[in-house]
Design a protein around this motif. Structure first.
Motif, PDB file in Angstrom:
ATOM      1  N   SER A  60       0.897  -1.284   0.028  1.00 43.56           N
ATOM      2  CA  SER A  60       0.003   0.015  -0.014  1.00 43.56           C
ATOM      3  C   SER A  60       0.922   1.185   0.063  1.00 43.56           C
ATOM      4  CB  SER A  60      -0.759   0.164   1.182  1.00 43.56           C
ATOM      5  OG  SER A  60      -1.763  -1.004   1.270  1.00 43.56           O
ATOM      6  N   ALA A  61       0.308   2.522  -0.683  1.00 42.78           N
ATOM      7  CA  ALA A  61       0.839   3.674  -0.422  1.00 42.78           C
ATOM      8  C   ALA A  61      -0.439   4.645   0.038  1.00 42.78           C
ATOM      9  CB  ALA A  61       1.551   4.057  -1.781  1.00 42.78           C
ATOM     10  N   TYR A  62       0.110   5.540   0.683  1.00 36.22           N
ATOM     11  CA  TYR A  62      -0.995   6.656   0.988  1.00 36.22           C
ATOM     12  C   TYR A  62      -0.430   7.951   0.958  1.00 36.22           C
ATOM     13  CZ  TYR A  62       1.941   7.094   5.238  1.00 36.22           C
ATOM     14  OH  TYR A  62       3.034   7.389   6.066  1.00 36.22           O
ATOM     15  N   ILE A  63      -1.366   9.000   0.922  1.00 40.44           N
ATOM     16  CA  ILE A  63      -1.248  10.286   0.857  1.00 40.44           C
ATOM     17  C   ILE A  63      -2.246  11.081   1.705  1.00 40.44           C
ATOM     18  CG2 ILE A  63      -2.509  10.470  -1.204  1.00 40.44           C
ATOM     19  CD1 ILE A  63      -0.789  12.989  -2.007  1.00 40.44           C
ATOM     20  N   ASP A  64      -1.855  12.036   2.601  1.00 42.16           N
ATOM     21  CA  ASP A  64      -2.854  12.576   3.177  1.00 42.16           C
ATOM     22  C   ASP A  64      -3.509  13.956   2.622  1.00 42.16           C
ATOM     23  OD1 ASP A  64      -2.690  11.296   5.695  1.00 42.16           O
ATOM     24  OD2 ASP A  64      -0.895  12.261   6.171  1.00 42.16           O
ATOM     25  N   ILE A  65      -4.750  13.906   2.487  1.00 40.46           N
ATOM     26  CA  ILE A  65      -5.335  15.169   1.884  1.00 40.46           C
ATOM     27  C   ILE A  65      -6.154  16.036   2.878  1.00 40.46           C
ATOM     28  CG2 ILE A  65      -7.205  15.757   0.302  1.00 40.46           C
ATOM     29  CD1 ILE A  65      -4.723  14.797  -1.181  1.00 40.46           C
ATOM     30  N   GLU A  66      -5.754  17.345   3.016  1.00 42.34           N
ATOM     31  CA  GLU A  66      -6.412  17.924   3.889  1.00 42.34           C
ATOM     32  C   GLU A  66      -6.630  19.331   2.974  1.00 42.34           C
ATOM     33  OE1 GLU A  66      -5.473  20.285   8.029  1.00 42.34           O
ATOM     34  OE2 GLU A  66      -4.730  18.349   7.822  1.00 42.34           O
ATOM     35  N   THR A  67      -7.938  19.700   2.826  1.00 41.99           N
ATOM     36  CA  THR A  67      -8.166  21.003   2.022  1.00 41.99           C
ATOM     37  C   THR A  67      -7.640  22.053   2.889  1.00 41.99           C
ATOM     38  OG1 THR A  67     -10.256  19.761   1.531  1.00 41.99           O
ATOM     39  CG2 THR A  67     -10.356  22.101   1.062  1.00 41.99           C
ATOM     40  N   ASP A  68      -7.036  22.779   2.006  1.00 41.97           N
ATOM     41  CA  ASP A  68      -6.423  24.206   2.648  1.00 41.97           C
ATOM     42  C   ASP A  68      -7.722  25.400   3.019  1.00 41.97           C
ATOM     43  OD1 ASP A  68      -5.164  26.131   3.423  1.00 41.97           O
ATOM     44  OD2 ASP A  68      -3.778  26.452   1.631  1.00 41.97           O
ATOM     45  N   ALA A  69      -8.108  25.525   4.316  1.00 42.80           N
ATOM     46  CA  ALA A  69      -9.128  26.439   4.424  1.00 42.80           C
ATOM     47  C   ALA A  69      -8.928  27.888   3.976  1.00 42.80           C
ATOM     48  CB  ALA A  69      -9.739  26.220   5.776  1.00 42.80           C
ATOM     49  N   SER A  70      -7.686  28.075   4.019  1.00 38.72           N
ATOM     50  CA  SER A  70      -7.290  29.700   3.756  1.00 38.72           C
ATOM     51  C   SER A  70      -7.572  29.820   2.380  1.00 38.72           C
ATOM     52  CB  SER A  70      -5.671  29.686   3.993  1.00 38.72           C
ATOM     53  OG  SER A  70      -4.877  29.127   3.150  1.00 38.72           O
ATOM     54  N   GLN A  71      -7.390  28.802   1.443  1.00 37.33           N
ATOM     55  CA  GLN A  71      -7.693  29.054  -0.117  1.00 37.33           C
ATOM     56  C   GLN A  71      -9.243  28.675  -0.382  1.00 37.33           C
ATOM     57  OE1 GLN A  71      -5.269  29.826  -2.233  1.00 37.33           O
ATOM     58  NE2 GLN A  71      -4.139  30.274  -0.341  1.00 37.33           N
ATOM     59  N   MET A  72     -10.013  29.445   0.164  1.00 38.68           N
ATOM     60  CA  MET A  72     -11.570  29.252   0.204  1.00 38.68           C
ATOM     61  C   MET A  72     -12.056  30.725   0.331  1.00 38.68           C
ATOM     62  SD  MET A  72     -14.015  26.933   1.998  1.00 38.68           S
ATOM     63  CE  MET A  72     -15.793  27.084   1.823  1.00 38.68           C
ATOM     64  N   ILE A  73     -13.168  31.088  -0.519  1.00 38.95           N
ATOM     65  CA  ILE A  73     -13.943  32.310  -0.315  1.00 38.95           C
ATOM     66  C   ILE A  73     -15.256  31.919   0.197  1.00 38.95           C
ATOM     67  CG2 ILE A  73     -12.789  33.813  -1.998  1.00 38.95           C
ATOM     68  CD1 ILE A  73     -14.515  32.914  -4.252  1.00 38.95           C
ATOM     69  N   PHE A  74     -15.824  33.029   0.723  1.00 38.19           N
ATOM     70  CA  PHE A  74     -17.404  32.538   1.148  1.00 38.19           C
ATOM     71  C   PHE A  74     -18.437  33.462   0.497  1.00 38.19           C
ATOM     72  CE2 PHE A  74     -15.351  29.983   4.572  1.00 38.19           C
ATOM     73  CZ  PHE A  74     -16.157  29.102   4.871  1.00 38.19           C
TER      74      PHE A  74
END
Length: 658
Positions: A311-325
């Motif tokens: 197996s191989a893995y990668i952590d995906i965490e959405t960059d909250a600073s790169q978001m508009i509301f």
């Protein structure tokens, strides 16, 4: 070796110079009737040999074998090397064989003796040894059969199962004659096992031989990363996870999963926003469209071949600073207007920059306008607002929905304030002890005494209220059980409250607070202000900050102001324009105070997209909110020269409401 000699000296010389050795082609000297017996003889220093004969012992002595006959044929292979072939042997050919040589000086030299055994027993079979086989090659087993009757029946097996050598897998195999062959083509791990050949002669006598096959190869080598064609890991973007696989043999299985937490692994299937491409087994891809915060996690690709699982893995965490509301309504009446709003300056951390507002409206809407709306700006995407258009009595009105979402958003603000509070200097206990000491010293302050002369009842107690997320029961939090309540009565024109009217017992929590989770906005704001952890707000404490005021103190005061205004307002509705402005201000306050905490950003998205259904639950919620507001109005506080005290609401001027 047997030597006749005249003296010891002559024996010694011949022993050193002449040597005769014979060896049958079958080491065990065992032959089946009808086979040819081959005996190899070798004479060292043959020049000293005058003549030699092949001999066979009998009961009466040794007999010379006539090698001129076709039955017993002698051939010369090389100088000093001779071969005796006894063709089509029979049982009477059994016996002891040797070579006798006449040498110079009237000497005789005899070879070693061999005992031949000619039988009519069960067949004999020997299978060639095959070392570890390399994956995808062809393995060949060759067998040699010896039997009294050459007409034999041969069968190849794997384990206990018969092998059908007519199948393509075994092309090139044969079970005919004395040298049957088994070919196993394109071997793989599943071909490993015990292979045997079973032989039966005409008389029903059987035998078998076997070999174990081991196939060698390597487990896969796997790596995983974001593809070069992938967009950034930001909310609303499309990302591509690309694996590189080196596997020989080729993978038999490729599986994508996501680790949600330590104990939960989710299998990813190709549906909805997820697509899987395995057209190239060396570079499989997982594509996630319209990335959401709920997509965060550890993504794992597991590759299986015949020799292992890797197996191989990668952590995906959405960059909250790169978001508009964006902000807007979730329910709009038919023929109404959908009003969306955002800040054009969506990353403002410098108070000198001006924040402007951008709006987008859809007028005279119909049911066809019910959809999810999202803003895309400079490659970034906003949160999505799902708006329902219609006059259905199923959902709350537009203004009611705005109000309830505003309450939910304020609950997220409290969590953001707690994060900011925890990041301030000093431990939780140190903050509490410092603030307690400051409150104790206030009792001797002259300005405080002047205030007390108003003849009100003072509580050196902090009665705190927080609005919980929608759907949960609201709860009252009170703290400092270790602090005593001091009741003081003063003569006044105002009506003096008697002790029995004071809910002292209900104001105390049995347990001492242990973390910021035990504090609400009122008390955290008081501690932050009075202990001077941060500079004053841009416009000062007690005044509503402007949109461009974005220091930590500004955000603390902004949350406190908006929360208090909600608690003191008896209405349970809010116009969309007001909601949009306040919601966007609070959202950026949350992001700044929490430093774009991912969980809180996700909570904001959830709060902005809540839709409320009419019914008993909603009516109960409205009643609870009104009850909470009455309690809040009963207990209020004023800010006096940077210090805070609590007293009865009946003497608080409207201008001093918090």
């Amino acid at each position: 070796m047997h030597i006749k000699f005249a003296s010891n000296a002559r024996y010694y010389v011949l022993h050193k110079t002449i040597g005769i050795n014979i060896q049958p082609d079958q080491r065990n000297c065992r032959y089946y009737v009808g086979e040819d017996v081959i005996i190899n003889g070798r004479i060292r220093n043959v020049s000293k040999v005058l003549c030699k004969t092949w001999q066979k012992e009998s009961e009466t002595g040794s007999n010379i074998i006539d090698t001129t006959l076709e039955k017993n044929l002698e051939t010369k292979k090389d100088i000093g090397e001779y071969i005796l072939t006894i063709k089509n042997c029979i049982e009477s050919d059994s016996g002891t064989y040797f070579i006798l040589a006449a040498c110079i000086n009237d000497m005789e030299v005899q070879s070693n003796k061999i005992q031949l055994n000619v039988v009519k027993e069960s067949p004999e079979v020997i299978t060639s040894y095959v070392p570890e086989a390399v994956y995808d090659t062809t393995v060949v087993y060759k067998a040699t059969i010896r039997s009294f009757i050459n007409d034999t029946f041969t069968l190849w097996k794997k384990g206990e199962k018969n092998i059908d050598i007519t199948k393509p897998k075994y092309k090139g195999s044969s079970n005919v004659g004395n040298c049957p062959v088994l070919c196993i083509n394109n071997v793989s791990k599943k071909d490993e096992g015990v292979y045997s050949i079973h032989v039966r002669n005409k008389w029903g006598k059987t035998t078998f031989d076997y070999e174990r096959l081991i196939v060698t190869g390597k487990e896969p080598v796997v790596s995983l990363k974001l593809s070069d064609q992938s967009q950034s890991v930001a909310h609303g973007n499309t990302i591509i996870l690309q694996a590189k696989i080196k596997s020989y043999p080729a993978p038999s299985r490729i599986r994508w999963t996501r680790m949600m937490n330590v104990n939960k692994e989710e299998i990813i299937e190709a549906k909805g926003r997820f697509s899987i491409d395995v057209s190239d087994l060396k570079c499989p891809k997982l594509t996630i469209e319209d990335l959401e915060f709920s997509d965060n996690g550890c993504y794992i690709i597991t590759v299986t071949n015949d020799f292992g699982i890797v197996s191989a893995y990668i952590d995906i965490e959405t960059d909250a600073s790169q978001m508009i509301f964006i902000s807007g309504p979730v329910v709009v009446s038919t023929a109404g207007v959908i009003k969306f709003q955002t800040h054009t300056k969506y990353f403002i951390y410098n108070s000198s920059e001006e924040i402007k507002t951008q709006t987008f409206e859809i007028v005279d809407v119909g049911e066809d306008d019910s959809a999810g709306y999202q803003l895309s700006l400079d490659g970034l995407k906003s949160n999505q607002i799902n708006t329902i258009v219609g006059d259905s009595k199923k959902f709350s009105t537009e203004t009611q929905g705005n109000y309830f979402r505003y309450v939910a958003l304020l609950s997220v603000c409290v969590d953001a304030l707690r994060k900011a509070y925890d990041n301030l200097p000093d431990t939780f206990e140190e903050k509490i002890n410092k603030f307690k000491g400051r409150c104790d010293r206030l009792q001797g302050n002259s300005k405080l005494k002047e205030l007390l002369s108003r003849n009100v009842l003072i509580f050196i107690l902090f009665i705190c209220l927080t609005v919980q997320p929608l759907g949960e029961n609201s709860r009252n939090y009170t703290f400092f059980a270790s602090l005593s309540i001091t009741f003081r009565k003063f003569t006044s024109r105002s009506t003096v409250l008697q002790d029995e009217h004071l809910p002292a017992s209900s104001c105390l929590n049995k347990n001492k607070p242990s973390s910021s989770k035990d504090l609400d906005v009122t008390l955290m704001c008081a501690i932050i202000r009075n202990l001077n952890y941060i500079a004053k707000p841009t416009n000062g404490w007690g005044k509503e900050p402007q949109k461009s005021d974005i220091t930590m103190a500004d955000d603390v005061e902004r949350i406190r102001q908006y929360r208090n205004s909600l608690c003191h307002d008896t209405s349970t509705e809010m116009e969309t324009d007001v909601f949009n402005n306040r919601a966007l201000e609070l959202i950026w306050a949350i992001r700044r105070l929490s430093k774009n905490d991912l969980k809180l950003t996700e909570d904001v998205c959830d709060a902005m997209n809540k839709i409320f259904t009419k019914g008993e639950t909603m009516e109960k919620l409205i009643v609870e909110l009104r009850t909470i507001k009455k309690k809040v109005i009963k207990w209020q506080y004023v800010w006096i020269t940077g210090r805070i005290i609590y007293y009865s609401a009946i003497t608080i001027p409207p201008a001093n409401k918090v």
